[in-house]
Structure formats: C-alpha cells, structure tokens
Design an enzyme around this catalytic site. Structure first.
Site, PDB file in Angstrom:
ATOM      1  N   GLY A 226      44.170  40.587  36.689  1.00  0.00           N
ATOM      2  CA  GLY A 226      45.460  41.052  36.178  1.00  0.00           C
ATOM      3  C   GLY A 226      46.552  40.105  36.625  1.00  0.00           C
ATOM      4  N   THR A 230      50.592  41.971  40.918  1.00  0.00           N
ATOM      5  CA  THR A 230      49.685  43.087  41.225  1.00  0.00           C
ATOM      6  C   THR A 230      48.616  42.623  42.214  1.00  0.00           C
ATOM      7  OG1 THR A 230      49.986  43.757  38.927  1.00  0.00           O
ATOM      8  CG2 THR A 230      48.332  44.955  40.188  1.00  0.00           C
ATOM      9  N   GLU A 248      41.487  37.616  40.147  1.00  0.00           N
ATOM     10  CA  GLU A 248      41.635  36.690  39.007  1.00  0.00           C
ATOM     11  C   GLU A 248      43.008  36.961  38.416  1.00  0.00           C
ATOM     12  OE1 GLU A 248      39.393  34.466  38.362  1.00  0.00           O
ATOM     13  OE2 GLU A 248      37.887  35.262  39.733  1.00  0.00           O
ATOM     14  N   GLU A 461      34.451  34.180  39.487  1.00  0.00           N
ATOM     15  CA  GLU A 461      33.482  35.026  38.799  1.00  0.00           C
ATOM     16  C   GLU A 461      32.461  34.115  38.105  1.00  0.00           C
ATOM     17  OE1 GLU A 461      36.100  37.528  36.345  1.00  0.00           O
ATOM     18  OE2 GLU A 461      35.937  39.051  37.922  1.00  0.00           O
TER      19      GLU A 461
HETATM   20  P1  NAD Z   1      48.535  44.074  35.530  1.00  0.00           P
HETATM   21  O1  NAD Z   1      48.433  43.385  36.828  1.00  0.00           O
HETATM   22  O2  NAD Z   1      49.777  44.773  35.181  1.00  0.00           O
HETATM   23  O3  NAD Z   1      47.381  45.175  35.384  1.00  0.00           O
HETATM   24  C1  NAD Z   1      46.015  44.847  35.522  1.00  0.00           C
HETATM   25  C2  NAD Z   1      45.259  46.090  35.936  1.00  0.00           C
HETATM   26  O4  NAD Z   1      45.698  46.454  37.236  1.00  0.00           O
HETATM   27  C3  NAD Z   1      45.499  47.309  35.043  1.00  0.00           C
HETATM   28  O5  NAD Z   1      44.303  48.040  34.934  1.00  0.00           O
HETATM   29  C4  NAD Z   1      46.530  48.091  35.827  1.00  0.00           C
HETATM   30  O6  NAD Z   1      46.518  49.469  35.552  1.00  0.00           O
HETATM   31  C5  NAD Z   1      46.084  47.814  37.251  1.00  0.00           C
HETATM   32  N1  NAD Z   1      47.139  47.970  38.260  1.00  0.00           N
HETATM   33  C6  NAD Z   1      48.478  47.776  38.124  1.00  0.00           C
HETATM   34  N2  NAD Z   1      49.106  48.056  39.285  1.00  0.00           N
HETATM   35  C7  NAD Z   1      48.155  48.407  40.176  1.00  0.00           C
HETATM   36  C8  NAD Z   1      48.174  48.805  41.541  1.00  0.00           C
HETATM   37  N3  NAD Z   1      49.310  48.916  42.215  1.00  0.00           N
HETATM   38  N4  NAD Z   1      47.005  49.072  42.124  1.00  0.00           N
HETATM   39  C9  NAD Z   1      45.843  48.970  41.464  1.00  0.00           C
HETATM   40  N5  NAD Z   1      45.755  48.626  40.157  1.00  0.00           N
HETATM   41  C10 NAD Z   1      46.896  48.339  39.532  1.00  0.00           C
HETATM   42  O7  NAD Z   1      48.140  42.975  34.441  1.00  0.00           O
HETATM   43  P2  NAD Z   1      48.115  43.149  32.857  1.00  0.00           P
HETATM   44  O8  NAD Z   1      49.520  43.112  32.354  1.00  0.00           O
HETATM   45  O9  NAD Z   1      47.235  44.291  32.502  1.00  0.00           O
HETATM   46  O10 NAD Z   1      47.357  41.820  32.432  1.00  0.00           O
HETATM   47  C11 NAD Z   1      47.956  40.599  32.195  1.00  0.00           C
HETATM   48  C12 NAD Z   1      47.744  39.672  33.367  1.00  0.00           C
HETATM   49  O11 NAD Z   1      46.364  39.485  33.623  1.00  0.00           O
HETATM   50  C13 NAD Z   1      48.281  38.286  33.108  1.00  0.00           C
HETATM   51  O12 NAD Z   1      48.967  37.839  34.253  1.00  0.00           O
HETATM   52  C14 NAD Z   1      47.046  37.450  32.887  1.00  0.00           C
HETATM   53  O13 NAD Z   1      47.163  36.069  33.169  1.00  0.00           O
HETATM   54  C15 NAD Z   1      46.089  38.101  33.809  1.00  0.00           C
HETATM   55  N6  NAD Z   1      44.718  37.788  33.459  1.00  0.00           N
HETATM   56  C16 NAD Z   1      44.017  36.961  34.287  1.00  0.00           C
HETATM   57  C17 NAD Z   1      42.723  36.606  33.963  1.00  0.00           C
HETATM   58  C18 NAD Z   1      41.916  35.703  34.855  1.00  0.00           C
HETATM   59  O14 NAD Z   1      40.713  35.648  34.684  1.00  0.00           O
HETATM   60  N7  NAD Z   1      42.519  34.998  35.782  1.00  0.00           N
HETATM   61  C19 NAD Z   1      42.144  37.115  32.800  1.00  0.00           C
HETATM   62  C20 NAD Z   1      42.901  37.946  31.981  1.00  0.00           C
HETATM   63  C21 NAD Z   1      44.189  38.297  32.320  1.00  0.00           C
END
Ligand code: NAD
Length: 481
Positions: A226, A230, A248, A461
């Site tokens: 994510g 976060t 990631e 991963e």
């Molecule tokens: P996000 O961090 O908002 O959320 C990701 C997940 O984390 C969701 O399931 C969310 O509900 C959960 N989450 C949020 N706050 C949390 C907390 N306090 N505790 C536990 N879980 C929590 O990210 P998003 O907006 O869903 O996704 C987009 C981001 O993901 C972008 O920054 C993107 O680059 C990244 N991403 C990275 C990869 C990688 O492999 N590096 C792949 C895909 C997406």
C-alpha cells in the site's frame, strides 16, 4: 443490494456489530454493494480461527498444501469471467484488462506457489569431516496480509498464496475500496472445502479493521502492500514487537529514454507504462526522462498518441482507460494537476476530468495527462500521484539522467530504453530501484525478487524470496564423529 460477508473459520459471516459500509461503482459513482465494517471482535475471531488451524495446516506435507492451492487456482479459473466482471465494476478498470491480466495472474499466483512449494529445499553445509549444518525452514504462524485497491485480487493472492504454501495460516484484509473479488475468493474456498481457519478474510477500513489486525498481539508476521505513509505507520506498531514485516510501498518511477532507443517499441510501451490501469500501477513510469536529441520527436509523437487514447465505459472493448477508483482518489489526482500549473508546468495534453453520458455521467474519469516544464524538485516530480499523469523532462548526459532518476525518495521500478548494452548495464547497476526493465516494461517472471528500496519498501516478494519471508530459518549443527 449485494452484501459482502467476512470469511472466518470456514464460514461466510456478518460482522459482529452488523455495521456495513457503502461500496461504489466508480464507473457510475453509485453505491452497488455493502461491505462489512468489521471491528476488533471480527478481527480477533479471525485470528483465533487461524491460530487453531495452524498446527494442522503446518503439519501437512508440502505436496498436500500444494494440492489445496491448485484447487483454489482451478476455482479461480472456473469463475474467470465472473471475477473479471466483478473486478472491473469494483475498480473501474477496463473489463478487457481484468480479463487478460488481473484474474489470470491471481489464478497463476496460486498455481505458481503450489509448484514452488513442491520444489522448495533448504540448505545443508558440510562444515568439516563429521560436522554438518542443516537449515530447517519452518512456517511461522498467523500471517496478516493487507493489500491495496489497484490490482485487487492479483495483489491479494500474491501474498496469500506463498503464506499458505509455506504452512502459515492467514488473516487477510483486502482494500475497502475494492473488496468484491476477495469476497468471491472466499466463496471459492467454501466451494472447495478448504479446511476451516486456514484462510480468513476480514473486510473493513484501514484505520479500524486493518489497524486492529496489525496491532493484535496474536499475529506473527505482517505482509503489507500500500502507500508509504501507511507502511511507516504499520512499521511503528509492528517493529517494536520484533515480528517479521514485508512492506511493498509507493513509487515515483523514472522512465529513461536515450536517443539510440528503438523508437516505435519505446513509444508504444511508454503509453502503457504511463497509463495502463489509469496509471494506477505501482510500477507505472510517471517521470519520463528523454535525451535531448529525440526530446521534440518524442514529445510530438507521444502527445499525438495520448490524444487518441479513449477514456470510457470500462465495459467497452475500445476504452483504453476506464474510471478512477474512488472520488477521493479522483479529487487527489485533479489537485496534483492544479499543483502542476501552480508549479509552472505546461499541460501538453489532458489535464481535465472527462464527463461521460447516461448512467456514467457521475463516474470518475480523468483524461491521460502529460506535463512538461517542471523542475525535478517540485512536488509533482517528487510525490506519488498514482493516476494518469506523467511529466516529461529532457536530459543531456548519462550522468544527468542518473541524477534525475535518483532524485526522489522512492526506489521501486525504472525503465531504460537504449540499444547500447554497456550503458544499459551501467545504469541498471546505479539507479536506486528494486526493479529495472531494459527495453521492456512489466515483463514479469514470478521467480524474480519483487519490491523496492528507499521509501518504496522493505523486503521482497516473489519466488523463493516470499517463501523465505514466510518461513523461519532454524540452523542445526551436528557433530557426528
Ligand atoms: P493504503 O496504504 O491507503 O491502503 C492499503 C491497505 O492498507 C488497504 O487495505 C487499507 O485498508 C489498509 N490500511 C490503511 N491504513 C491502515 C492502518 N492504519 N493499518 C492497517 N491497514 C491499513 O494504499 P492504497 O491507496 O490502497 O494503495 C495505493 C498505494 O499502494 C500506492 O502508494 C501504491 O504505490 C502502493 N502499491 C504498492 C505496490 C508495491 O508492490 N510496491 C503495489 C501496488 C500498490
């Protein structure tokens, strides 16, 4: 209205507090289903189920766990059309993309780890005559797996499959923005009779459900994909408990294009690496760096092609881009386009929202956008936008290209276009990035390490890396003379 349910201890359950959240179809801007707004009670129930299933699952032979993973993979295969449609409705991505990429990849993730675990071997070292070291790789316990919304089932299964293959049990939380295919996966697990508690799927918000999961003292490791902020929050909670963590995170990937590249191949792939999935792939190249000699030629050709990319109904085969995943994200992307103007950028194409007709009139659509004239240090070139927005910047030398590429806090992926092999290798070695593509993009081999450096994450991963992460090595030294 369809109600999504949690999957706990082999059963599809309502959340204990019976609270639900709205789930939107981004193509229409309308609510079309309800998601459990799970709280700590649901999370702890799921963790308890995973805990009591652990011993049985961990003690199965690798080949037996492999067979279960194959069954899940076959279940996904059987329901490909339904899953692809669900993914497209939930996420806004074109149906053709969900059908050709997302769902086949989710199927393959389970298939890949069902074969990988059959071939996974641990090391032994003959230290001296009569002395041998051997390493056991043991499953760890209950894995918390949390995934984002951009490639919903694809990334969800990318964690669950190796965690289960290695003998852990799992409590997984998909993104609340795109929960539907995770729910359908739980239906598949019920259909095939996966032993109760081995996989549990709890739905809900990040700051409540997700936070309860990663904060629980009863989980053993965390695999998270994510945003970087976060990830930092999760690390603060999990690191002091000395639990294994794989993070990631985000990216701001450079796409370095040299004068001597194969121009047509580069141009077509760059359209994809910029705007596939509405630019919402962590590996998309959002900073396009072009050597001065072909800058104008690239700019003209790229802008002409981008002008012709159709933004439209995700169900339609000729839509190159579908809808942006949520209203919040749509507003965020548009705010970065405004910021680019404030920072002195020139919008070469796009830069606006797109309004469709009929039932799609309230959907969230943004035109693919190309911006030039921005300094490398400005916010638009430093912060992750994660939408159909790219910047282009010229460079004169290889050193300048490298400095531009490495000028952000991120280090996830980089694409390099050149026919000079020595230059390609030199840069591949020096760019701060976990993944480098040379003359290609998103050509994936599931055996390779996948992940980023710097603010793009911790850990890798894929392939053996994931199986190493999901196991605890224990070295045993024996003297037998
Ligand atoms: P996000 O961090 O908002 O959320 C990701 C997940 O984390 C969701 O399931 C969310 O509900 C959960 N989450 C949020 N706050 C949390 C907390 N306090 N505790 C536990 N879980 C929590 O990210 P998003 O907006 O869903 O996704 C987009 C981001 O993901 C972008 O920054 C993107 O680059 C990244 N991403 C990275 C990869 C990688 O492999 N590096 C792949 C895909 C997406």
């Amino acid at each position: 209205m369809k109600k999504i349910l949690n999957y706990i201890n082999g059963k599809l359950l309502e959340p204990v507090a019976n609270k639900y959240l709205d789930n939107f179809n981004p193509a229409t801007g309308k609510v079309y289903s309800l998601i459990p707004n799970s709280d700590e009670q649901d999370v702890e129930q799921a963790i308890a189920a995973a805990r009591s299933a652990f011993e049985g699952w961990a003690s199965l032979r690798n080949t037996e766990r492999a067979e279960w993973l194959e069954k899940i993979s076959e279940g996904i295969e059987r329901r490909t059309a339904e899953l692809a449609l669900a993914e497209s409705i939930d996420n806004g991505k074109p149906l053709w993309l969900a059908t050709s990429v997302d769902i086949p990849r989710a199927r393959d993730n389970f298939k890949f780890y069902s074969t990988a675990i059959r071939h996974y071997a641990s090391e032994s070292h003959q230290t001296a005559e009569g002395v041998i070291n051997y390493t056991l790789r043991k499953p760890i316990g209950v894995a918390a797996c949390i995934s984002p919304w951009n490639l919903p089932l694809y990334l969800f299964s990318w964690k669950i499959a190796p965690a289960l293959a290695a003998g852990n049990t799992v409590v997984a939380k998909p993104s609340e923005v795109t929960p539907m295919t995770a729910y359908l996966l739980s239906e598949i697990c019920v259909e095939i009779g996966l032993p109760a508690g081995v996989l549990n799927i709890v739905h809900g918000l990040g700051h409540s459900t997700g936070n309860a999961l990663i904060s629980s003292d009863n989980i053993d490791l965390v695999s998270f994909t994510g945003g970087t902020a976060t990830g930092a929050h999760i690390a603060k909670i999990v690191a002091p408990k000395f639990k294994k963590m794989s993070l990631e995170l985000g990216g701001k990937n450079p796409n370095i294009i040299f004068n001597d590249c194969d121009f047509e191949a580069m141009l077509n792939t760059t359209l994809n690496s910029s705007f596939a999935n509405q630019g919402q792939i962590c590996l998309c190249g959002s900073r396009i760096l072009v050597e001065r000699g072909i800058y104008q030629k690239f700019k003209d050709a790229f802008v002409a092609k981008v002008e012709n990319m159709k933004v439209g109904d995700p169900m339609s085969d000729d839509s190159r881009l579908g809808a942006i995943v949520s209203k919040i994200h749509y507003d965020k992307i548009l705010s970065y386009i405004d910021l680019a103007k404030e920072e002195g950028g020139t919008i070469l194409v796009g830069g606006n929202s797109v309004q469709l007709d009929g039932e799609h009139k309230d959907g969230w659509y943004i035109a693919p956008t190309v911006i030039e004239g921005l300094d490398r240090q400005c916010r638009v070139n430093q912060e992750e936008i994660f939408g159909p927005v790219v910047t282009i910047q010229p460079f004169d030398t290889e050193e300048e290209a490298l400095a531009l590429a490495n000028s952000t806090g991120y280090g996830l992926a980089c694409t390099i276009w050149t026919n000079d092999l020595k230059k390609a290798h030199r840069l591949g070695d020096k760019v701060d990035s976990g993944i480098i593509w040379i003359n290609c993009w998103l050509l994936r081999d599931l055996r390779t390490p996948f992940g980023g450096m710097k603010n793009s994450g911790v850990g890798r991963e894929g392939g053996w890396e994931a199986l190493h992460f999901f196991t605890e090595p224990k070295n045993i030294c024996i003297k037998y003379t």
